[in-house]
Design a protein around this motif. Structure first.
Motif, PDB file in Angstrom:
ATOM      1  N   ARG A  19       0.869  -1.182   0.000  1.00 26.58           N
ATOM      2  CA  ARG A  19       0.000   0.000   0.000  1.00 26.58           C
ATOM      3  C   ARG A  19       0.905   1.231   0.000  1.00 26.58           C
ATOM      4  O   ARG A  19       1.129   1.853   1.023  1.00 26.58           O
ATOM      5  CB  ARG A  19      -0.920  -0.005   1.220  1.00 26.58           C
ATOM      6  CG  ARG A  19      -1.738  -1.275   1.346  1.00 26.58           C
ATOM      7  CD  ARG A  19      -2.646  -1.220   2.555  1.00 26.58           C
ATOM      8  NE  ARG A  19      -3.094  -2.556   2.912  1.00 26.58           N
ATOM      9  CZ  ARG A  19      -4.084  -2.792   3.749  1.00 26.58           C
ATOM     10  NH1 ARG A  19      -4.736  -1.799   4.317  1.00 26.58           N
ATOM     11  NH2 ARG A  19      -4.423  -4.034   4.037  1.00 26.58           N
ATOM     12  N   ARG A  20       1.376   1.573  -1.176  1.00 26.29           N
ATOM     13  CA  ARG A  20       2.410   2.610  -1.288  1.00 26.29           C
ATOM     14  C   ARG A  20       1.975   3.969  -0.739  1.00 26.29           C
ATOM     15  O   ARG A  20       2.793   4.717  -0.226  1.00 26.29           O
ATOM     16  CB  ARG A  20       2.851   2.744  -2.736  1.00 26.29           C
ATOM     17  CG  ARG A  20       3.552   1.484  -3.208  1.00 26.29           C
ATOM     18  CD  ARG A  20       4.431   1.728  -4.407  1.00 26.29           C
ATOM     19  NE  ARG A  20       5.064   0.491  -4.830  1.00 26.29           N
ATOM     20  CZ  ARG A  20       6.206   0.029  -4.329  1.00 26.29           C
ATOM     21  NH1 ARG A  20       6.814   0.706  -3.396  1.00 26.29           N
ATOM     22  NH2 ARG A  20       6.721  -1.097  -4.763  1.00 26.29           N
ATOM     23  N   SER A  21       0.696   4.287  -0.811  1.00 28.14           N
ATOM     24  CA  SER A  21       0.243   5.586  -0.314  1.00 28.14           C
ATOM     25  C   SER A  21       0.341   5.693   1.205  1.00 28.14           C
ATOM     26  O   SER A  21       0.297   6.791   1.756  1.00 28.14           O
ATOM     27  CB  SER A  21      -1.188   5.853  -0.767  1.00 28.14           C
ATOM     28  OG  SER A  21      -2.063   4.887  -0.225  1.00 28.14           O
ATOM     29  N   HIS A  22       0.495   4.568   1.892  1.00 26.35           N
ATOM     30  CA  HIS A  22       0.604   4.560   3.351  1.00 26.35           C
ATOM     31  C   HIS A  22       2.015   4.204   3.810  1.00 26.35           C
ATOM     32  O   HIS A  22       2.210   3.878   4.972  1.00 26.35           O
ATOM     33  CB  HIS A  22      -0.365   3.538   3.949  1.00 26.35           C
ATOM     34  CG  HIS A  22      -1.784   3.809   3.613  1.00 26.35           C
ATOM     35  ND1 HIS A  22      -2.480   4.863   4.148  1.00 26.35           N
ATOM     36  CD2 HIS A  22      -2.643   3.175   2.783  1.00 26.35           C
ATOM     37  CE1 HIS A  22      -3.715   4.863   3.673  1.00 26.35           C
ATOM     38  NE2 HIS A  22      -3.828   3.849   2.835  1.00 26.35           N
ATOM     39  N   THR A  24       6.260   4.704   4.326  1.00 27.72           N
ATOM     40  CA  THR A  24       7.404   5.584   4.493  1.00 27.72           C
ATOM     41  C   THR A  24       8.642   4.726   4.292  1.00 27.72           C
ATOM     42  O   THR A  24       8.880   3.786   5.052  1.00 27.72           O
ATOM     43  CB  THR A  24       7.430   6.217   5.903  1.00 27.72           C
ATOM     44  OG1 THR A  24       6.214   6.930   6.101  1.00 27.72           O
ATOM     45  CG2 THR A  24       8.618   7.144   6.054  1.00 27.72           C
ATOM     46  N   GLY A  95       4.477   1.158   7.173  1.00 30.13           N
ATOM     47  CA  GLY A  95       3.602   0.813   6.061  1.00 30.13           C
ATOM     48  C   GLY A  95       3.234  -0.655   6.040  1.00 30.13           C
ATOM     49  O   GLY A  95       3.274  -1.343   7.058  1.00 30.13           O
TER      50      GLY A  95
END
Length: 161
Positions: A19-22, A24, A95
């Motif tokens: 889940r790349r949007s979440h 770091t 993440g």
């Protein structure tokens, strides 16, 4: 056909951020000790990332080694690529990631353990497990399984979320 999916999609490839949007991630230099695979926990020693090992505690954990894309080649089966032994790599500090569960049954919100002693067949030092094994594993603070594992043992975990 050999590429049919009959029952369930694979959970992913170990070391892949899911889940790349979440997420770091940070760039880090790799230390002299090589990682056995992507998607295992590491610690920082003298400014470089090395795998978790014997005698380490949950406080030593820095993050998970990220599978860089593309690392696959025609000579490697999917998920079989070997991490680099030097240079720059990415580490997931926060993440979701696909990892391989080597022991126990992963379940939603289950505790994530890492083997730090007594490697055995299918249970390498640094490997992720869903069950405590006396003093051979440590519980990773802030890491939880997000589901059950697929047929290959791949499962998504949340780390520092």
């Amino acid at each position: 056909m050999g590429n049919s999916i009959l029952y369930r999609m694979p959970s992913g490839i170990p070391g892949d951020v899911t889940r790349r949007s979440h997420a770091t991630t940070e760039a880090v230099m790799l230390g002299a000790t090589p990682f056995a695979s992507f998607g295992i926990f590491g610690k920082v020693v003298s400014g470089k990332l090395v795998p978790i090992g014997a005698g380490d505690t949950a406080a030593d954990v820095y993050g998970l080694l990220v599978r860089a894309y593309p690392t696959q080649s025609s000579s490697n089966a999917q998920g079989a690529a070997v991490p680099p032994t030097s240079g720059v790599a990415d580490v997931l500090r926060r993440g979701y990631m696909t990892v391989t569960n080597n022991a126990g049954t992963a379940a939603l919100n289950g505790v994530v353990y890492v083997r730090v002693a007594n490697a055995a067949a299918g249970k390498p030092i640094g490997g992720i497990e869903a069950v405590a094994d006396s003093t051979n594993t440590i519980a990773i603070t802030g890491a939880r399984f997000m589901s059950e594992a697929d047929a290959q043992g791949n499962v998504e975990i949340a780390f520092n979320i």
